[in-house]
Scaffold this motif. Structure first.
Motif, PDB file in Angstrom:
ATOM      1  N   VAL A 109      37.517  45.952  37.869  1.00  0.00           N
ATOM      2  CA  VAL A 109      37.881  46.239  39.271  1.00  0.00           C
ATOM      3  C   VAL A 109      37.636  47.768  39.422  1.00  0.00           C
ATOM      4  O   VAL A 109      36.979  48.290  40.469  1.00  0.00           O
ATOM      5  N   GLU A 110      38.263  48.479  38.410  1.00  0.00           N
ATOM      6  CA  GLU A 110      38.306  49.983  38.591  1.00  0.00           C
ATOM      7  C   GLU A 110      37.069  50.591  38.339  1.00  0.00           C
ATOM      8  O   GLU A 110      36.579  51.481  39.057  1.00  0.00           O
ATOM      9  N   GLU A 111      36.244  49.971  37.433  1.00  0.00           N
ATOM     10  CA  GLU A 111      34.850  50.478  37.154  1.00  0.00           C
ATOM     11  C   GLU A 111      34.062  50.222  38.311  1.00  0.00           C
ATOM     12  O   GLU A 111      33.256  51.163  38.606  1.00  0.00           O
ATOM     13  N   LEU A 112      34.088  49.035  38.993  1.00  0.00           N
ATOM     14  CA  LEU A 112      33.376  48.816  40.187  1.00  0.00           C
ATOM     15  C   LEU A 112      33.825  49.656  41.094  1.00  0.00           C
ATOM     16  O   LEU A 112      32.770  50.435  41.670  1.00  0.00           O
ATOM     17  N   GLU A 113      34.931  49.928  41.318  1.00  0.00           N
ATOM     18  CA  GLU A 113      35.564  51.174  42.596  1.00  0.00           C
ATOM     19  C   GLU A 113      35.085  52.348  41.962  1.00  0.00           C
ATOM     20  O   GLU A 113      34.367  53.131  43.106  1.00  0.00           O
ATOM     21  N   ASP A 114      34.758  52.819  40.736  1.00  0.00           N
ATOM     22  CA  ASP A 114      34.252  54.148  40.436  1.00  0.00           C
ATOM     23  C   ASP A 114      32.843  54.092  40.627  1.00  0.00           C
ATOM     24  O   ASP A 114      32.572  55.381  41.028  1.00  0.00           O
ATOM     25  N   LEU A 122      33.685  50.573  48.179  1.00  0.00           N
ATOM     26  CA  LEU A 122      33.656  49.199  48.477  1.00  0.00           C
ATOM     27  C   LEU A 122      34.684  48.984  49.309  1.00  0.00           C
ATOM     28  O   LEU A 122      35.814  49.463  49.311  1.00  0.00           O
ATOM     29  N   ASP A 123      34.541  47.981  50.409  1.00  0.00           N
ATOM     30  CA  ASP A 123      35.349  47.380  51.130  1.00  0.00           C
ATOM     31  C   ASP A 123      36.333  46.251  50.525  1.00  0.00           C
ATOM     32  O   ASP A 123      37.423  45.893  50.871  1.00  0.00           O
ATOM     33  N   LEU A 124      35.504  45.190  49.608  1.00  0.00           N
ATOM     34  CA  LEU A 124      36.113  43.935  49.397  1.00  0.00           C
ATOM     35  C   LEU A 124      35.695  43.674  47.852  1.00  0.00           C
ATOM     36  O   LEU A 124      34.411  43.763  47.535  1.00  0.00           O
ATOM     37  N   ILE A 125      36.618  43.577  47.131  1.00  0.00           N
ATOM     38  CA  ILE A 125      36.415  42.745  45.741  1.00  0.00           C
ATOM     39  C   ILE A 125      36.966  41.680  45.364  1.00  0.00           C
ATOM     40  O   ILE A 125      38.194  41.261  45.656  1.00  0.00           O
ATOM     41  N   LEU A 126      35.931  40.477  45.112  1.00  0.00           N
ATOM     42  CA  LEU A 126      36.469  39.071  45.051  1.00  0.00           C
ATOM     43  C   LEU A 126      36.917  38.820  43.414  1.00  0.00           C
ATOM     44  O   LEU A 126      35.655  39.332  42.571  1.00  0.00           O
ATOM     45  N   VAL A 127      37.828  38.300  42.903  1.00  0.00           N
ATOM     46  CA  VAL A 127      37.850  38.159  41.563  1.00  0.00           C
ATOM     47  C   VAL A 127      38.199  36.482  41.331  1.00  0.00           C
ATOM     48  O   VAL A 127      39.127  36.087  41.877  1.00  0.00           O
ATOM     49  N   GLU A 128      37.145  35.998  40.828  1.00  0.00           N
ATOM     50  CA  GLU A 128      37.186  34.479  40.471  1.00  0.00           C
ATOM     51  C   GLU A 128      37.854  34.163  39.292  1.00  0.00           C
ATOM     52  O   GLU A 128      37.371  34.905  38.052  1.00  0.00           O
ATOM     53  N   SER A 129      38.905  33.385  38.974  1.00  0.00           N
ATOM     54  CA  SER A 129      39.682  32.988  37.817  1.00  0.00           C
ATOM     55  C   SER A 129      38.697  32.052  37.240  1.00  0.00           C
ATOM     56  O   SER A 129      38.200  31.146  37.897  1.00  0.00           O
ATOM     57  N   GLY A 130      38.774  31.856  35.840  1.00  0.00           N
ATOM     58  CA  GLY A 130      38.307  30.674  35.365  1.00  0.00           C
ATOM     59  C   GLY A 130      39.035  29.575  35.862  1.00  0.00           C
ATOM     60  O   GLY A 130      40.184  29.587  36.198  1.00  0.00           O
ATOM     61  N   GLY A 131      38.296  28.057  35.687  1.00  0.00           N
ATOM     62  CA  GLY A 131      38.761  27.211  36.143  1.00  0.00           C
ATOM     63  C   GLY A 131      40.078  26.882  35.442  1.00  0.00           C
ATOM     64  O   GLY A 131      40.102  26.827  34.061  1.00  0.00           O
ATOM     65  N   ASP A 132      41.093  26.185  35.881  1.00  0.00           N
ATOM     66  CA  ASP A 132      42.487  26.091  35.330  1.00  0.00           C
ATOM     67  C   ASP A 132      43.109  25.044  35.941  1.00  0.00           C
ATOM     68  O   ASP A 132      42.629  24.032  36.576  1.00  0.00           O
ATOM     69  N   ASN A 133      44.363  24.932  35.690  1.00  0.00           N
ATOM     70  CA  ASN A 133      45.341  23.908  36.208  1.00  0.00           C
ATOM     71  C   ASN A 133      46.108  24.417  37.701  1.00  0.00           C
ATOM     72  O   ASN A 133      45.871  25.392  38.040  1.00  0.00           O
ATOM     73  N   LEU A 134      47.031  23.452  37.812  1.00  0.00           N
ATOM     74  CA  LEU A 134      47.733  23.859  39.157  1.00  0.00           C
ATOM     75  C   LEU A 134      48.709  25.042  39.411  1.00  0.00           C
ATOM     76  O   LEU A 134      49.159  25.265  39.977  1.00  0.00           O
ATOM     77  N   THR A 135      48.961  25.184  38.038  1.00  0.00           N
ATOM     78  CA  THR A 135      49.969  26.458  37.695  1.00  0.00           C
ATOM     79  C   THR A 135      49.394  28.039  37.879  1.00  0.00           C
ATOM     80  O   THR A 135      50.141  28.845  37.743  1.00  0.00           O
ATOM     81  N   ALA A 136      47.982  28.210  37.851  1.00  0.00           N
ATOM     82  CA  ALA A 136      47.551  29.248  37.597  1.00  0.00           C
ATOM     83  C   ALA A 136      47.383  30.199  39.085  1.00  0.00           C
ATOM     84  O   ALA A 136      47.101  29.880  40.031  1.00  0.00           O
ATOM     85  N   THR A 137      48.134  31.256  38.918  1.00  0.00           N
ATOM     86  CA  THR A 137      48.312  32.109  40.115  1.00  0.00           C
ATOM     87  C   THR A 137      47.966  33.735  39.558  1.00  0.00           C
ATOM     88  O   THR A 137      48.075  33.993  38.389  1.00  0.00           O
ATOM     89  N   PHE A 138      47.464  34.593  40.447  1.00  0.00           N
ATOM     90  CA  PHE A 138      47.249  35.810  40.185  1.00  0.00           C
ATOM     91  C   PHE A 138      48.375  36.710  40.142  1.00  0.00           C
ATOM     92  O   PHE A 138      49.378  36.540  40.974  1.00  0.00           O
ATOM     93  N   SER A 139      48.393  37.850  39.289  1.00  0.00           N
ATOM     94  CA  SER A 139      49.524  38.710  39.238  1.00  0.00           C
ATOM     95  C   SER A 139      49.205  39.600  40.706  1.00  0.00           C
ATOM     96  O   SER A 139      48.080  39.948  40.949  1.00  0.00           O
ATOM     97  N   ARG A 140      50.268  40.047  41.504  1.00  0.00           N
ATOM     98  CA  ARG A 140      50.019  40.924  42.532  1.00  0.00           C
ATOM     99  C   ARG A 140      49.585  42.456  42.075  1.00  0.00           C
ATOM    100  O   ARG A 140      49.353  43.173  43.131  1.00  0.00           O
TER     101      ARG A 140
END
Ligand SMILES: Nc1nc2c(ncn2[C@@H]2O[C@H](COP(=O)(O)OP(=O)(O)OP(=O)(O)O)[C@@H](O)[C@H]2O)c(=O)[nH]1
Ligand SMILES: [Mg+2]
Length: 231
Positions: A109-114, A122-140
């Motif tokens: 993310v930081e390399e893209l911003e740089d 950049l206005d918007l960066i989308l981060v797609e996680s690899g497919g996982d199960n129902l417990t996967a959430t992103f760190s804030r």
């Protein structure tokens, strides 16, 4: 065990979670997309790029376990110029790289911003996680908002089963509604169950094969951007 000295932990690499750049302007909004394997995360990312790329300066980070398939799909589809798409190979459970040790993703993310600092930012960066199960959430520390993508073909009891993705994501997308009649999924029941789990948090029913396509999700992203960039 007795410790008579202070224990210090390595400093976590989360300084760029600060929403302000050193010059006081807001950095790009970071939105994570997670959810079970094959629910339509990459297809949603591709559709969002097509819907928003003329009005926003966008970039994408994909996460795959051993490959770069999602990034390669986005490159083949030419949804954004190649310098705006980065792949992270997690080499382990996808949720580890978005929740526990987020350093590879933060670096991407930081390399893209740089890279775009000099060229319109950049206005918007989308981060797609690899497919996982129902417990996967992103760190804030990695993203500012998260979208959880499930699909009707995965079973209409998924909203009822809950789990942190379904219950806490900033937006729940129930994708592939066009398949509901074919797989016997009851969309009304999914809507009721999702509302019971999520309270006021929004839910978008989506078919990327239908006329509305990604429209409602793109509208939600626009609202988040409007709330993010008043400076
Ligand atoms: N019928 C239908 N198919 C869809 C829809 N959205 C995505 N698909 C298809 O579902 C399949 C999986 O979509 P992807 O976007 O690759 O799913 P994903 O969640 O990124 O998958 P992983 O990254 O492997 O977890 C593809 O064949 C898509 O074309 C939809 O709204 N309706
Ligand atoms: Mg994908």
């Amino acid at each position: 065990m007795h410790l008579d000295h202070a224990v210090t932990y390595p400093h976590r690499h989360t300084h760029s979670a600060d929403p302000l750049r050193p010059d006081g302007t807001r950095r790009a909004l970071r939105i994570g997309l997670g959810g079970p394997v094959g629910s339509g995360k990459t297809a949603t990312v591709a559709a969002l790029c097509r819907a928003l790329r003329s009005e926003l300066s966008m970039a994408v980070v994909t996460n795959d376990i051993y490959t770069r398939e999602d990034a390669e799909f986005l490159l083949r589809e030419a949804v954004l110029p190649s310098e705006r798409i980065t792949a992270v190979e997690t080499g382990a459970c996808p949720h580890t790289a978005i929740r526990d040790d987020i350093s590879a993703n933060l670096e991407a993310v930081e390399e893209l911003e740089d890279a775009f600092r000099e060229h319109g930012r950049l206005d918007l960066i989308l981060v797609e996680s690899g497919g996982d199960n129902l417990t996967a959430t992103f760190s804030r520390g990695l993203v500012d908002a998260q979208i959880f993508v499930i699909d009707v073909a995965g079973g209409d009891d998924i909203p009822r089963k809950g789990g942190p993705g379904v219950t806490t994501a900033d937006l729940l997308v129930v994708n592939k509604t066009d398949l509901a009649p074919h797989v016997g999924s009851d969309l009304d029941r999914m809507a009721r169950d999702a509302a019971a789990q999520r309270g006021e948090l929004p839910v978008a029913f989506q078919s990327l094969r239908g006329p509305e396509g990604v429209g409602p999700v793109a509208a939600w992203v626009r609202e988040r951007i409007a709330a993010w960039s008043p400076r």
